[in-house]
Design a protein around this motif. Structure first.
Motif, mmCIF file in Angstrom:
data_model
loop_
_atom_site.group_PDB
_atom_site.id
_atom_site.type_symbol
_atom_site.label_atom_id
_atom_site.label_comp_id
_atom_site.label_asym_id
_atom_site.label_seq_id
_atom_site.Cartn_x
_atom_site.Cartn_y
_atom_site.Cartn_z
ATOM 1 N N ARG A 7 0.709 -1.115 0.096
ATOM 2 C CA ARG A 7 0.030 -0.079 -0.040
ATOM 3 C C ARG A 7 0.872 1.236 0.035
ATOM 4 N N ALA A 8 2.003 1.167 0.601
ATOM 5 C CA ALA A 8 2.885 2.147 0.795
ATOM 6 C C ALA A 8 3.300 2.799 -0.532
ATOM 7 N N SER A 9 3.594 1.820 -1.575
ATOM 8 C CA SER A 9 4.101 2.055 -2.673
ATOM 9 C C SER A 9 3.051 2.812 -3.440
ATOM 10 N N LEU A 10 1.752 2.620 -3.304
ATOM 11 C CA LEU A 10 0.740 3.303 -3.825
ATOM 12 C C LEU A 10 0.744 4.946 -3.653
ATOM 13 N N MET A 11 1.164 5.225 -2.574
ATOM 14 C CA MET A 11 1.464 6.655 -2.343
ATOM 15 C C MET A 11 2.463 7.453 -2.802
ATOM 16 N N LEU A 12 3.203 6.905 -3.672
ATOM 17 C CA LEU A 12 4.431 7.454 -4.401
ATOM 18 C C LEU A 12 3.866 8.102 -5.502
ATOM 19 N N PRO A 13 4.324 9.120 -5.977
ATOM 20 C CA PRO A 13 3.901 9.594 -7.193
ATOM 21 C C PRO A 13 4.249 8.860 -8.247
ATOM 22 N N PHE A 14 3.530 8.757 -9.532
ATOM 23 C CA PHE A 14 4.094 8.154 -10.667
ATOM 24 C C PHE A 14 5.334 8.363 -11.116
ATOM 25 N N GLY A 15 6.255 7.532 -11.172
ATOM 26 C CA GLY A 15 7.604 7.784 -11.904
ATOM 27 C C GLY A 15 8.186 6.432 -12.324
ATOM 28 N N LEU A 16 9.103 6.449 -13.213
ATOM 29 C CA LEU A 16 9.658 5.123 -13.724
ATOM 30 C C LEU A 16 10.346 4.265 -12.845
ATOM 31 N N ALA A 17 11.004 4.960 -11.950
ATOM 32 C CA ALA A 17 11.494 4.002 -10.739
ATOM 33 C C ALA A 17 10.576 3.417 -10.016
ATOM 34 N N GLY A 18 9.505 3.840 -9.529
ATOM 35 C CA GLY A 18 8.365 3.307 -8.792
ATOM 36 C C GLY A 18 7.823 2.164 -9.894
ATOM 37 N N LEU A 19 7.672 2.400 -10.770
ATOM 38 C CA LEU A 19 6.948 1.465 -12.007
ATOM 39 C C LEU A 19 7.913 0.233 -12.197
ATOM 40 N N THR A 242 -2.259 9.625 -14.363
ATOM 41 C CA THR A 242 -1.120 8.890 -13.895
ATOM 42 C C THR A 242 -0.978 9.062 -12.368
ATOM 43 N N ASP A 243 -1.940 9.565 -11.644
ATOM 44 C CA ASP A 243 -2.067 9.631 -10.131
ATOM 45 C C ASP A 243 -2.330 8.322 -9.753
ATOM 46 N N MET A 244 -1.767 7.286 -9.064
ATOM 47 C CA MET A 244 -1.989 6.329 -8.578
ATOM 48 C C MET A 244 -2.366 6.365 -7.045
ATOM 49 N N THR A 245 -2.702 7.315 -6.401
ATOM 50 C CA THR A 245 -3.004 7.637 -5.087
ATOM 51 C C THR A 245 -4.575 7.862 -4.895
ATOM 52 N N THR A 246 -5.219 8.148 -5.967
ATOM 53 C CA THR A 246 -6.578 8.325 -5.964
ATOM 54 C C THR A 246 -7.626 7.219 -5.132
ATOM 55 N N PRO A 247 -8.586 7.659 -4.679
ATOM 56 C CA PRO A 247 -9.691 6.817 -3.728
ATOM 57 C C PRO A 247 -9.703 5.401 -4.484
ATOM 58 N N HIS A 307 -11.602 3.867 -11.909
ATOM 59 C CA HIS A 307 -12.959 4.426 -11.592
ATOM 60 C C HIS A 307 -12.834 6.070 -11.348
ATOM 61 N N ASP A 308 -11.763 6.718 -10.895
ATOM 62 C CA ASP A 308 -11.687 8.032 -10.496
ATOM 63 C C ASP A 308 -11.171 8.573 -11.550
ATOM 64 N N ASP A 309 -10.359 7.801 -12.480
ATOM 65 C CA ASP A 309 -9.833 8.503 -13.903
ATOM 66 C C ASP A 309 -11.144 9.052 -14.503
ATOM 67 N N GLY A 310 -11.942 8.156 -14.641
ATOM 68 C CA GLY A 310 -13.402 8.633 -15.305
ATOM 69 C C GLY A 310 -14.008 9.723 -14.699
ATOM 70 N N THR A 311 -14.169 9.448 -13.406
ATOM 71 C CA THR A 311 -15.010 10.703 -12.811
ATOM 72 C C THR A 311 -14.349 11.968 -13.026
ATOM 73 N N ARG A 312 -12.950 12.036 -12.711
ATOM 74 C CA ARG A 312 -12.242 13.276 -12.628
ATOM 75 C C ARG A 312 -12.009 13.905 -13.995
ATOM 76 N N LEU A 313 -11.962 12.844 -15.080
ATOM 77 C CA LEU A 313 -11.907 13.379 -16.231
ATOM 78 C C LEU A 313 -13.461 14.088 -16.884
ATOM 79 N N ALA A 314 -14.528 13.426 -16.544
ATOM 80 C CA ALA A 314 -15.652 13.888 -16.652
ATOM 81 C C ALA A 314 -15.942 15.512 -16.022
ATOM 82 N N SER A 315 -15.276 15.682 -14.644
ATOM 83 C CA SER A 315 -15.454 16.908 -14.115
ATOM 84 C C SER A 315 -14.719 17.863 -14.770
#
Length: 380
Positions: A7-19, A242-247, A307-315
């Protein structure tokens, strides 16, 4: 898929090293068919059919191995057979393979038509609307066959010709190869609409997952090039950021058939450099200029990291003055859209929803090209 406890890794911003770190093979404990416990009975039965096929965790495999794994397409067939139903594809009068030019070479494509071609001596029929469709697979896996059912459903329910297009995939072809091919395919479709029996003024773009990302990027590229815009964008659980910390990433980190570790694996293979995470073509809701785009038809699934990619994009689209028609489907997962409606009733509901909105868009005058005076962030 396997349970991911990082779970902790999901709190990191998206980056190539994390991937890259996320590609390390985790342990393989057993997972329930629905790790969130929220799947409805039909969805749960379909997930159990998928589990019965014993797919390996995508994020632990090489891309070549991952492309051979059974997925939801095979799970739907397995479930149909278990119910004593035929697993034959939905019939259409015309289904034919063809090859079209892409930026890096020929692209496989498949044409679906809901109407029989006129016979010799008969007058030509009126041209039909056209949907340029892009399949999912995280820019790495899947092909035309994987998403054949979605294309068939769109053709039948929308009463439109569907041109389903494959594209170059990673890691053999890094970002933005798939995006370049998608736009090339759209422009080819416009230039060849008449020969396809389609109406140049009634063209839409539709995509699922990574294909949803390609679909909206085609519309953005057409707007910036002052090319004819699609009349609508069908964005089915799109990759839109590319935000992997969304709810939804956190709540569905261990979901099936798509989990958070798989998304890191996909992005890790497609990204050419860490800076790609902030390119407007990938971080769409975060950085892209969205003004002047055509109507967006957005489908989201409750049990889905995206899911939140879609709702954030809609907003963001609504804030930018774009017409948005969105529908969330409870109790279902990523990849539910193409399921046979006999197996999953909500798949049929979603197919009819998108098709109905597309038919409405096809009935209106073609949108004008509106290029914003400035963009929020230049691409790249």
């Amino acid at each position: 898929m396997t349970t991911i406890s990082r779970r902790a890794s999901l709190m990191l911003p998206f980056g190539l090293a994390g991937l890259v770190a996320a590609c390390a093979a985790p342990p393989e404990p057993q997972m329930p068919a629905d790790p969130t416990g929220r799947a409805d009975p039909e969805m749960r039965a379909l997930l159990e059919s998928l589990q019965a096929l014993r797919p390996q965790p995508i994020e632990t495999l090489s891309p070549a191995e991952a492309r051979l794994q059974p997925g939801m397409t095979e799970a739907v067939r397995h479930r149909l057979r278990a119910l004593g139903r035929s697993d034959a594809p939905r019939p259409l009068p015309v289904v034919r393979d063809l090859e079209i030019p892409g930026r890096g070479g020929p692209l496989a494509a498949r044409l679906y038509s809901p109407a029989e071609p006129p016979r010799a001596g008969q007058p030509p029929r009126a041209p039909l609307p056209l949907i340029v469709y892009f399949h999912g697979g995280g820019f790495v896996i899947a092909n035309l066959d994987t998403y054949d059912a979605s294309a068939r459903a769109l053709a039948a329910e929308s009463e439109a010709i569907v041109l389903s297009v494959h594209y170059r995939q990673a890691p053999e072809n890094k970002f933005p190869a798939a995006h370049e091919d998608a736009y090339a395919a759209y422009m080819w479709a416009l230039g060849n609409a008449a020969s396809l029996g389609a109406d140049l003024t009634r063209v839409a773009v539709v995509g699922e997952s990574a294909g949803g990302n390609l679909a909206i990027n085609v519309a953005m590229a057409a707007r910036e090039a002052r090319a004819p815009l699609p009349v609508a964008m069908g964005l089915i659980y799109p990759v839109a950021g590319t935000d992997m910390t969304t709810p939804s990433y956190l709540a569905n980190a261990d979901a099936k058939p798509l989990n958070a570790a798989m998304m890191k694996w996909f992005f890790g293979h497609y990204a050419a450099s860490p800076s790609d995470a902030q390119d407007t073509r990938l971080n769409v809701y975060g950085r892209a200029e969205l003004r002047g785009l055509p109507k967006a038809i957005i489908v989201t699934a409750e049990i889905d990291p995206l899911h939140d990619d879609g709702t954030r994009l809609a907003s963001r689209l609504q804030e930018s003055g774009v017409q948005v028609v969105a529908k969330d489907f409870a109790g279902v997962t990523h990849e539910f859209f193409g399921a046979d409606p006999f197996v999953l009733a909500k798949a049929g509901d979603a197919q009819r929803f998108v098709a109905g909105e597309l038919r409405s868009a096809f009935a209106l005058p073609a949108p004008a090209v509106v290029v914003p005076a400035r963009r929020v962030t230049p691409r790249g």
